[in-house]
Design an enzyme around this catalytic site. Structure first.
Site, PDB file in Angstrom:
ATOM      1  CB  VAL A  91      -0.964   0.038   1.212  1.00  0.00           C
ATOM      2  CG1 VAL A  91      -2.012  -1.068   1.095  1.00  0.00           C
ATOM      3  CG2 VAL A  91      -0.213  -0.069   2.523  1.00  0.00           C
ATOM      4  CB  SER A  92       0.514   4.501  -1.575  1.00  0.00           C
ATOM      5  OG  SER A  92       0.411   3.865  -2.821  1.00  0.00           O
ATOM      6  CB  THR A  93      -0.332   6.303   2.885  1.00  0.00           C
ATOM      7  OG1 THR A  93      -1.628   5.715   2.963  1.00  0.00           O
ATOM      8  CG2 THR A  93      -0.240   7.182   1.642  1.00  0.00           C
TER       9      THR A  93
ATOM     10  CD  GLN B  55      -3.240   3.485   1.041  1.00  0.00           C
ATOM     11  OE1 GLN B  55      -2.080   3.261   0.754  1.00  0.00           O
ATOM     12  NE2 GLN B  55      -4.163   3.782   0.147  1.00  0.00           N
TER      13      GLN B  55
END
Length: 186
Positions: free
Chosen positions: A9-11, A14
């Protein structure tokens, strides 16, 4: 012939639970996961570990290819690295299997769309910033350097390195504030 799962996931806020569950259901063991942007493979340690230890006959499994890469170049580099090691790539939610001709073709098409989506998002963001600037709403990031303090310390005869240390900023920032042309070591 291991099935190695990769979740991303990017962040930090998340959650990886859905991806981990899908990868476990697909028979993956081990499953490596990380919270990093997919726009580049740089700094993605878990992916690097997988690519280092994956071997002949192994399969890298992701839920969707955008979890693996957001640019067609990075995606092709990953697929090439897997191929060189005799491994392949599969996705649980997309008909991707680099062990088949159709799977390879579909992978390339999805990679193009993932990169296109990233570029569109960047363009919309830049348009929004331009619009906000024109309306006087967006002023940019607030300065984090106290220019007055830098100049006051310099006036006291303190060198750039010491000013940087006292104010908790980089020496280059001190030089920018002072607009020093000749960067002398002080």
């Amino acid at each position: 012939m291991a099935r190695i799962g990769y979740a991303r996931v990017s962040t930090l806020d998340q959650d990886l639970t859905l991806q981990r569950t899908a990868l476990k259901a697909a028979g993956c063991d081990p499953i490596r996961a990380e919270k990093k942007s997919g726009t580049s493979t740089t700094g993605r340690k878990e992916l690097a570990i997988i690519l280092d230890f994956i071997g002949e006959g192994d399969t890298l499994v992701v839920t969707r290819i955008d979890r693996l890469a957001r640019s067609i170049g990075d995606l092709q580099d990953i697929v090439r690295a897997l191929k060189e090691k005799g491994a392949r790539l599969q996705a649980t939610e997309q008909p991707i299997d680099t062990g088949t001709a159709a799977g390879k073709a579909f992978l390339d098409m999805l990679g193009v769309f993932a990169e296109f989506e990233t570029n569109l998002r960047r363009e919309r963001q830049m348009e929004g910033i331009a619009k906000a600037k024109a309306a006087g709403i967006y002023k940019g990031r607030t300065p984090s350097i106290d220019v007055t303090a830098v100049r006051a310390l310099k006036a006291e005869g303190i060198g750039a390195a010491e000013i940087a240390r006292r104010l908790g900023i980089g020496r280059a920032s001190v030089y920018r504030v002072l607009d020093v042309k000749a960067r002398q070591i002080t």
